[in-house]
Scaffold this motif. Structure first.
Motif, mmCIF file in Angstrom:
data_model
loop_
_atom_site.group_PDB
_atom_site.id
_atom_site.type_symbol
_atom_site.label_atom_id
_atom_site.label_comp_id
_atom_site.label_asym_id
_atom_site.label_seq_id
_atom_site.Cartn_x
_atom_site.Cartn_y
_atom_site.Cartn_z
ATOM 1 N N PRO A 53 -15.551 47.118 -21.510
ATOM 2 C CA PRO A 53 -14.160 46.696 -21.686
ATOM 3 C C PRO A 53 -13.159 47.838 -21.577
ATOM 4 O O PRO A 53 -11.977 47.601 -21.348
ATOM 5 C CB PRO A 53 -14.140 46.075 -23.086
ATOM 6 N N PRO A 58 -12.508 39.325 -19.338
ATOM 7 C CA PRO A 58 -13.281 39.313 -20.592
ATOM 8 C C PRO A 58 -12.963 38.103 -21.444
ATOM 9 O O PRO A 58 -11.969 37.479 -21.308
ATOM 10 C CB PRO A 58 -12.859 40.585 -21.299
ATOM 11 N N ARG A 86 -22.626 38.532 -22.370
ATOM 12 C CA ARG A 86 -21.354 39.006 -22.928
ATOM 13 C C ARG A 86 -21.010 38.235 -24.193
ATOM 14 O O ARG A 86 -20.577 38.817 -25.190
ATOM 15 C CB ARG A 86 -20.249 38.852 -21.863
ATOM 16 N N GLY A 146 -17.635 41.975 -24.645
ATOM 17 C CA GLY A 146 -16.393 41.978 -23.890
ATOM 18 C C GLY A 146 -16.663 42.574 -22.531
ATOM 19 O O GLY A 146 -17.816 42.719 -22.115
ATOM 20 N N GLY A 147 -15.623 42.927 -21.830
ATOM 21 C CA GLY A 147 -15.784 43.563 -20.528
ATOM 22 C C GLY A 147 -15.590 42.608 -19.373
ATOM 23 O O GLY A 147 -15.585 41.394 -19.530
ATOM 24 N N TRP A 148 -15.409 43.196 -18.212
ATOM 25 C CA TRP A 148 -15.182 42.459 -16.975
ATOM 26 C C TRP A 148 -16.488 42.262 -16.234
ATOM 27 O O TRP A 148 -17.333 43.146 -16.211
ATOM 28 C CB TRP A 148 -14.236 43.252 -16.075
#
Length: 78
Positions: free
Chosen positions: A55, A78, A24, A30-32
């Motif tokens: 994300p 994120p 990441r 980004g993102g979970w």
């Protein structure tokens, strides 16, 4: 249809949470990150236990997603 656009999103699976964090960071995605606590041993072949979600997805959508449904775990911001 609210979920229609998700079919084109990319989900990535990893062996460790650190691998997911490193990816990441290196790629700026980004993102979970969802890290399952209780993935059954026989489930690993079809459903990964650590997944980087796009994300665009909210925590509520991630926790109801087929890759996480029925699992407990951690959702890393994120």
């Amino acid at each position: 249809m609210e979920n229609a656009g998700w079919f084109m999103l990319t989900f990535r699976s990893f062996n460790t949470v650190q691998d997911a964090r490193d990816y990441r960071h290196a790629h700026g995605t980004g993102g979970w990150i969802f890290a399952a606590d209780n993935a059954p041993a026989d489930r690993h072949c079809t459903v990964p236990s650590i997944v980087l979600f796009p994300p665009e997805m909210t925590p509520a959508h991630i926790l109801g997603h087929p890759l996480t449904r029925g699992l407990s775990g951690r959702l890393l911001a994120p």
